[in-house]
Structures are given as C-alpha cells and as structure tokens.
Design a protein around this motif. Sequence first.
Motif, PDB file in Angstrom:
ATOM      1  N   VAL A   1      50.171   6.872 -10.129  1.00 24.66           N
ATOM      2  CA  VAL A   1      49.859   7.091 -11.545  1.00 24.66           C
ATOM      3  C   VAL A   1      48.534   7.834 -11.690  1.00 24.66           C
TER       4      VAL A   1
ATOM      5  N   SER B   1      48.100  11.499 -13.403  1.00 27.79           N
ATOM      6  CA  SER B   1      47.171  11.664 -14.525  1.00 27.79           C
ATOM      7  C   SER B   1      46.105  12.700 -14.204  1.00 27.79           C
TER       8      SER B   1
ATOM      9  N   VAL C   1      44.036   6.988 -17.196  1.00 26.75           N
ATOM     10  CA  VAL C   1      45.464   6.915 -16.894  1.00 26.75           C
ATOM     11  C   VAL C   1      46.252   7.259 -18.155  1.00 26.75           C
TER      12      VAL C   1
ATOM     13  N   ILE D   1      52.346   7.096 -16.405  1.00 27.13           N
ATOM     14  CA  ILE D   1      52.935   5.761 -16.257  1.00 27.13           C
ATOM     15  C   ILE D   1      54.445   5.833 -16.438  1.00 27.13           C
TER      16      ILE D   1
ATOM     17  N   LEU E   1      51.843  -1.394 -14.189  1.00 31.86           N
ATOM     18  CA  LEU E   1      51.500   0.008 -14.429  1.00 31.86           C
ATOM     19  C   LEU E   1      51.275   0.275 -15.917  1.00 31.86           C
TER      20      LEU E   1
END
Length: 274
Positions: free
Chosen positions: A181, A185, A194, A199, A234
């Motif tokens: 993730v 990002s 993030v 996600i 997450l």
Amino acid sequence: SLRSASAAICTAGAACMVFLVAPWMARLLLGLHPMPQGEVRQDLEAVCQRHGVRVRDIMLWRTSGTMVNAAGMGMLPRLRYVLLTDALLEQLPRQQVLAVMAHEVGHVRCRHMPTLLASLIATVLIAEAALYGLGVLAPGWFASQEPASELARLGIALVLILLGFGWASRRIERQADAFAVRDLSGQDPACTVVTDEAIETMTDSLEGIAALHGVDPRRWSWRHGAIAWRCGYLRSLSGCSLAGLPIDRTIRWLQVGSGVVLLLGGILALGMIT
C-alpha cells in the motif's frame, strides 16, 4: 557437552546450506522459467528497483491456470527469485499484479525471512525457559520422567511455539501488505500519506485471489490470518503517514525482542559449554 554443541552447530550449518540453495532447487522442481521480456516484466522490475531489492530473476510458474499466487524465495541476491503464476498474470488487472509484486518485494526489503527465522528460534527458547520454570515450581509433575509428564511438557511447548510463531508470522504478512500500500501510494511523488486508491487496489487483489481459489475471506490461517482481517487493517491505514506505519513499530519490537532472546540463549549456551 562440547561434542553435543559441535553436533548442534554442524546440524545448524547443514540446515542453513539447504535453506540457501532451496530457491535453486525449487526452480528445478517446479519447472520455473524466466518471465518473458515485455511491459509486464519491466513494471515488475521497476518495483524491485524502487526499493533497491536485487533478485536473480523474475520467474513464471506455469500451472495451467490452476493457481493464483506469487512468492519470493531466497535470502541472497544471487539466489533470490520472485515467482508469479500464469493465472495470477492472466486473471488479475495489471495494477493488482503490481500490488502483489510489491507485497513480495516488501518481504525482502523488510528482512522478513531472517526475522521469521529469528522469531521461531526465540519462541522455541522461550518455550524451553517456560518449561524450566514450571519444573522449578512443580518438580513433582513437570520435572518427572513419567510418560504423562513428558507428554504434558511436549504439549505445552508446542502450544507456546504455535502461538508465538503464528502471531509473528501474521504480523509479518500484515507488514508486507502495508508495504504494498505504501508503494502504491508513493508512486505519486507529492503524496505523503496512504491513499484510499492504494488501499482499494491491494484489498481487491487479496480478495480477488481468495475468490479465484474459492476461499472464504473470513477463513482463518495460522500463518497469514484471514483475508478479511488483513483487508480490515489496510483500510485502517487511510491517511497514515508514509514515513512510518504502526505495523513497522510492531515488527521492530519483534526483531529487537527476538534478538535479545537469541543473545541471552547464546550466552547461556556458551556458559554450558565452558
């Protein structure tokens, strides 16, 4: 004794040698082939390059479409491979494939293999220390040579090892998910947190793999946890700073704790030899 210590060292050395050459053996046994050159391979190599992870090759595992999976193998760069199955490449969108690749690269970049090995040994040492303590507190039962006592000691040791190692393994898997993730990002240089898009990509890949294998996302795995559990974590990372995620601190404490236990175990072992 010195003889038993030498035998243990030789056994450990032989096990390490097998462990190091296992990726090469797996390549032969599974019939892996280098992934053909092209855009897909270039994108996968770019994930490795972004994080300074060297691999011997990226391999394709032809399973006739029966397996959707990926794996990283090997601790040494010259014996390290990342393999992806044909079904993974064919049935997942490109961005999700890259998310899976980032997960595997995360295992290498975060030194998960030595961490897992150290945590396993540390868990075994902790179990032995617990049994020793029980023997001191209740010598009539836990220090007895009776079959029932030996069976109880074995059962307690196995439970402690399974609980400790399983906990460590699931957190390591969680960090690899979080690493993916973070990678997704961070592809926007201006992004410092993030993103929900990253996600969603990673959770979609996890849920997609589970669906293709006919696995209930809520089904618990001792080593990896449930897909729903991993995806839930997450989603909790939305907006977290890319500079440091909560799971990074957890793994750091796991590494420090395992190191301390191994150090104490080594000191005690040397004292017994001398």
